[in-house]
Design a protein around this motif. Structure first.
Motif, mmCIF file in Angstrom:
data_model
loop_
_atom_site.group_PDB
_atom_site.id
_atom_site.type_symbol
_atom_site.label_atom_id
_atom_site.label_comp_id
_atom_site.label_asym_id
_atom_site.label_seq_id
_atom_site.Cartn_x
_atom_site.Cartn_y
_atom_site.Cartn_z
ATOM 1 N N ILE A 83 -10.389 37.770 -39.797
ATOM 2 C CA ILE A 83 -9.869 38.741 -38.824
ATOM 3 C C ILE A 83 -10.080 40.159 -39.333
ATOM 4 O O ILE A 83 -10.628 41.024 -38.632
ATOM 5 C CB ILE A 83 -8.374 38.481 -38.547
ATOM 6 C CG1 ILE A 83 -8.196 37.110 -37.881
ATOM 7 C CG2 ILE A 83 -7.804 39.572 -37.647
ATOM 8 C CD1 ILE A 83 -6.771 36.717 -37.660
ATOM 9 N N ALA A 84 -9.671 40.393 -40.587
ATOM 10 C CA ALA A 84 -9.835 41.734 -41.154
ATOM 11 C C ALA A 84 -11.308 42.104 -41.193
ATOM 12 O O ALA A 84 -11.692 43.237 -40.884
ATOM 13 C CB ALA A 84 -9.240 41.790 -42.559
ATOM 14 N N GLY A 85 -12.151 41.121 -41.537
ATOM 15 C CA GLY A 85 -13.582 41.378 -41.590
ATOM 16 C C GLY A 85 -14.125 41.764 -40.228
ATOM 17 O O GLY A 85 -14.931 42.700 -40.117
ATOM 18 N N ALA A 86 -13.669 41.073 -39.179
ATOM 19 C CA ALA A 86 -14.179 41.364 -37.835
ATOM 20 C C ALA A 86 -13.796 42.772 -37.405
ATOM 21 O O ALA A 86 -14.620 43.519 -36.870
ATOM 22 C CB ALA A 86 -13.634 40.331 -36.848
ATOM 23 N N ILE A 87 -12.546 43.142 -37.649
ATOM 24 C CA ILE A 87 -12.120 44.494 -37.263
ATOM 25 C C ILE A 87 -12.913 45.528 -38.047
ATOM 26 O O ILE A 87 -13.367 46.544 -37.510
ATOM 27 C CB ILE A 87 -10.610 44.682 -37.506
ATOM 28 C CG1 ILE A 87 -9.823 43.630 -36.739
ATOM 29 C CG2 ILE A 87 -10.168 46.066 -37.060
ATOM 30 C CD1 ILE A 87 -8.353 43.658 -37.009
ATOM 31 N N LEU A 88 -13.098 45.237 -39.340
ATOM 32 C CA LEU A 88 -13.843 46.162 -40.188
ATOM 33 C C LEU A 88 -15.274 46.307 -39.677
ATOM 34 O O LEU A 88 -15.832 47.409 -39.634
ATOM 35 C CB LEU A 88 -13.830 45.647 -41.625
ATOM 36 C CG LEU A 88 -14.430 46.552 -42.684
ATOM 37 C CD1 LEU A 88 -13.638 47.834 -42.776
ATOM 38 C CD2 LEU A 88 -14.428 45.867 -44.039
#
Lengths: 207, 688
Positions: A142-147
């Motif tokens: 999730i954090a990777g996708a937002i990043l």
């Protein structure tokens, strides 16, 4: 276009703000745990796992927010001397060369990593009968996708900057060193500094 | 296109590195996928060279490391098994990221950062500087000394260089200029002092180093304690000597500036004698007069007694330690100490300190029950403090133990050791200190002490409580950081409330409370956002660098460096000087986070070859990186100061002022190297 960019900025910032309150929770949780252990003699086995999860989730989810506010540390030897167009060109190339593949790989790998953890219903092994960790591992994709989304926005920003010659605007945010706020805190006004300047000039002339 | 000199320099450096890379790359081998061991090692070195170029270009370092680590890691895996390479590198990346997410050392970083932001926003730096300034008026160069001491304490608690330098640039810098101080000296004191927070624990730098090098953060904190104070002391010493030799640079304050306003009661009582303690004790004894209410008199008298109680408590603890046979409690020393501390807590105005230090309250709480226990089993409480002050204390302690030995419980209690001579020396010094303090306890001093009590001591006690609980093993750094952050919040709440109730006197207490709560809301909000950004910055850098260093190890770059360094056949001293020199040079263009996270993993594996303690190396690095903040062109401290100083103060003047302090840092570095005991003594004593 600018509106879309600012929208993604806002989403990243909102997520970052929301998750940054975990630090308050973390502080209170550990303070309580210390009190509970020493004063009430009642330690909790799950506390350590929960602490780690709060910390990990906070910094991972704040990654995009930090990028949106250009808060990631840069080697500022030459960068500051460049004109905006040069800056944007370098950034554009390096975003595509390093950022996109790196963060995409992390997100992709994180997805399978988390999926595996969900599949086996993984629990923490630090303590016996530890709390589940699959939700914690889900943070990575999730954090990777937002990043990644934020990174694409930054790439578009670079392109705009190359085209128009100056950086498109960003949303304001709290600054680490907010000079105006600090001035207010210690009750210093701009006039005081101006007066002081006269004194400095006099001292210089006195030599 | 006009290119400036700096750019030319940077670009030519990059070009040299890039050309080397292109020439040395084993291109022909790259295509056939089966690289030999040597080729891989060369690739590792190239990766290192490329990362230096990429960092200099100014792209966010975390992602540069991540992307490059991934690419080169993939190459390394491919040379072994081309089919599995993609899968392996993906696994490596996600596992590295997860290991940073679940790192139990790094978790302390957000907490300490949070504590720092909260303390910074507590708005106590103004009081702190003013009270220290008044307390130190007699010393030559007093304003500069007060600046450095304020910086040291405030920077230690907050650890945020930019904010400390800016705040001191607004407060202390004008004060010094107005007093006729030299611009360079003033600028140097502010910038050098502001950077002390990087070294003096609890500092984030030491946590990052500990996490990178695998050294215990607790030991690093214990070790950095004295070097940090040594550096601060060297700064202060330099300023004092300079002010003594060249009074023109730092003229003494005029009488008017030294004068301290006395409150009405002090002026009234002051007519009866200059010594506050004597006058107050007479007033307490009954002959209150001069229109001063008894309550005020008693309160002031209690405040005056605090130093004596503190020293007695310290002596009690020393006695306890000196004669301790084992960990047994319920002895005279502890009872006395506990009692004194409990009294201390009660007397603090508004319970300020009491709320801040759970340790103290705990100590007080522990003292009380053991006190009762003693009273019920053996001697009356009134006699309890006696053994500490009477010379026949071992005997007395034995007598006191007598009856309790017949009790079933503490029968196995071992005998106390005889009191060593050094304890009596310390005891005499303590008593002499009390006497000296009270002989010089004028009304002005009482006022200054009260000011220090509301600014200096709360902060000092917060820091000491956090550090003490870490160093003495009562709490992990994480726990201490959390409690410290909570303490910072309490500090902010109290100081904001005092400020608001002072300005909003007419509107009553309710409105002051309301504004305080509103204020606190925004403080906590701002601090959490900033904490999230700072920790995301540091921890993502860690994610990137751990992927990078894993690939570097896979390629065998580390082995090549090891072999090369060992082939140079250096002595440990030479190696140490070389390493510190490289770090010093790197400190010019790079920030400390990058230096530690990227380059320490290269140095650390070399240390065992030269028999260098990684703990000691870490202390030297921490001291060395102080210079990174003060060395142009990337001296952040100078730019922060320039941002708030009068327009006619030039950057060159600020740089010029920083130079002597940079020299002192180098002296400190040499001192620490020549006398490692400065850093290693405390950890050795504590964790033998």
């Amino acid at each position: 276009m600018q509106r879309l960019l600012l929208f993604v900025d806002k989403v990243s910032t909102w997520v970052g703000h929301a998750f940054s309150f975990l630090i308050v929770g973390l502080t209170l949780l550990i303070s309580w745990e210390v009190f509970s252990r020493y004063a009430l003699d009642n330690p909790h086995a799950w506390a350590f796992d929960v602490m780690i999860m709060m910390y990990g989730t906070m910094f991972m989810m704040a990654g995009a927010y930090t990028l949106a506010k250009s808060g990631h540390v840069r080697g500022d030897v030459l960068y500051g001397f460049f004109r905006p167009r040069t800056q944007a060109t370098i950034d554009l190339v390096l975003y595509i060369a390093f950022f996109v593949p790196g963060v995409f790989a992390l997100t992709y790998a994180g997805y399978f990593y988390a999926a595996e953890s969900w599949a086996i219903n993984e629990h923490s092994s630090i303590t016996a009968e530890g709390p589940p960790v699959y939700q914690f591992k889900t943070v990575i994709p999730i954090a990777g996708a937002i990043l990644l989304a934020q990174g694409i926005v930054e790439i578009i920003r670079c392109a705009i900057c190359i085209k128009q010659g100056y950086w498109p605007s960003r949303e304001e945010d709290v600054e680490e060193v907010d000079v105006d706020k600090l001035k207010e805190m210690v009750h210093v006004k701009d006039e005081d500094i101006k007066q002081l300047d006269k004194l400095v000039v006099r001292q210089e002339q006195g030599r | 296109m006009k290119i400036r000199k700096e750019l030319w320099f940077g670009f030519s450096l990059m070009a040299i590195i890039l050309i080397t890379v292109v020439v040395l790359t084993p291109w022909s081998h790259l295509t056939d996928a089966h690289l030999s061991r040597e080729d891989l090692g060369v690739l590792g070195l190239l990766m290192l060279a490329l990362i230096v170029v990429a960092i200099m270009l100014g792209f966010p370092t975390a992602f540069t490391l991540m992307g490059m680590g991934m690419f080169f890691g993939w190459l390394a895996y491919r040379s072994v098994n081309p089919e599995l390479a993609t899968r392996q590198i993906l696994d490596l990346m996600v596992q590295r990221a997860y290991s940073v997410m679940s790192n139990d050392v790094l978790i302390a970083i957000p907490l300490f950062v949070f504590m720092g932001y909260l303390v910074e926003r507590a708005a106590l730096i103004e009081r702190l500087f003013k009270s220290l300034h008044l307390a130190l008026t007699r010393i030559p160069g007093s304003l500069a000394v007060a600046t450095i001491v304020t910086c040291a304490i405030f920077a230690t608690a907050t650890g945020i260089v930019g904010a400390v330098v800016t705040l001191m640039g607004l407060l202390a810098f004008p004060a010094m200029l107005r007093a006729g101080y030299n611009i360079q000296l003033s600028a140097g004191a502010v910038t050098a002092g502001g950077c002390l927070g990087i070294l003096i624990p609890p500092s984030v730098l030491l946590i990052v180093y500990g996490a990178t090098a695998g050294v215990s953060v607790v030991q690093l904190y214990a070790g950095a304690f004295f070097p940090g104070f040594m550096l601060a002391a060297l700064y202060v010493g330099y300023v004092i000597v300079l002010a003594k030799l060249k009074p023109k640079l730092a003229p003494p304050l005029s009488e008017a500036e030294q004068k301290i306003d006395l409150p009405p009661f002090a002026r009234a009582l002051g007519k009866r004698g200059r010594n506050a303690v004597a006058a107050l004790s007479r007033a307490v004894a009954g002959k209150a007069g001069a229109g001063v209410p008894k309550r005020t008199v008693v309160a002031q008298f209690m405040v005056s007694l605090l130093p004596a109680l503190a020293i007695l408590a310290l002596l009690g603890v020393t006695y306890q330690v000196a004669t301790a046979p084992a960990v047994e409690a319920s002895t005279a020393g502890l009872v006395e100490a506990g009692g004194a501390v409990a009294a201390d807590v009660k007397e603090e105005a508004a319970g300020l300190v009491g709320q801040l230090t759970p340790e103290e309250e705990e100590a007080g709480a522990k003292g009380a029950p053991s006190d009762e226990a003693k009273a019920s089993t053996s001697a009356p409480t009134a006699e309890a403090p006696k053994p500490a002050s009477a010379p026949e204390s071992p005997a007395a302690a034995k007598v006191a133990e007598g009856p309790s030995a017949s009790q079933p419980g503490p029968a196995a209690e071992p005998e106390r050791l005889p009191v060593p001579i050094w304890f009596w020396i310390v005891f005499a010094i303590g008593v002499a200190a009390i006497l000296a303090i009270y002989l010089a306890w004028t009304w002005e001093r009482l006022e200054v002490f009260k000011m220090l009590l509301t600014s200096f001591f709360p902060l000092a006690i917060l820091i000491l409580a956090v550090l003490g609980s870490i160093v003495f093993g009562l709490a992990t750094p994480t726990e201490a950081a959390a409690v410290g952050a909570f303490g910072g919040f309490v500090l902010a709440a109290i100081y904001r409330y005092i400020d608001h109730s002072r300005t909003a006197k007419t509107r009553g207490r309710g409105s002051a409370l309301a504004t305080t709560v509103k204020d606190l809301g925004s403080i906590v909000k701002d601090s959490s956002f900033l904490t999230a950004k700072t920790s995301a910055m540091v921890c993502w850098l860690f994610v990137g660098s751990s992927i990078f260093s894993a690939s570097f190890a896979l390629l065998g770059g580390q082995e090549i460096i090891n072999k090369w360094v060992l082939s140079l056949d250096m002595t440990p001293v030479q190696f140490m000087i070389l390493a510190q020199f490289i770090i010093f040079i790197l400190g010019w263009p790079l920030e400390w986070t990058e230096i530690i996270v990227i380059f320490m993993p290269i140095f650390i594996p070399l240390l065992p070859h030269f028999n260098i303690d990684p703990l000691f190396f870490g202390l030297l690095v921490a001291l060395n990186l102080q210079t990174a903040f003060l060395s142009p062109p990337v001296a952040m401290a100078a730019f922060y100061l320039k941002g708030v100083s009068p327009p006619h103060v030039t950057l060159n003047q600020i740089f010029g002022g920083m130079m002597p302090f940079m020299g002192i840092q180098l002296v400190a570095l040499v001192l620490l190297y020549v006398f490692p005991g400065i850093g290693l003594w405390l950890p050795q004593v504590l964790y033998k």
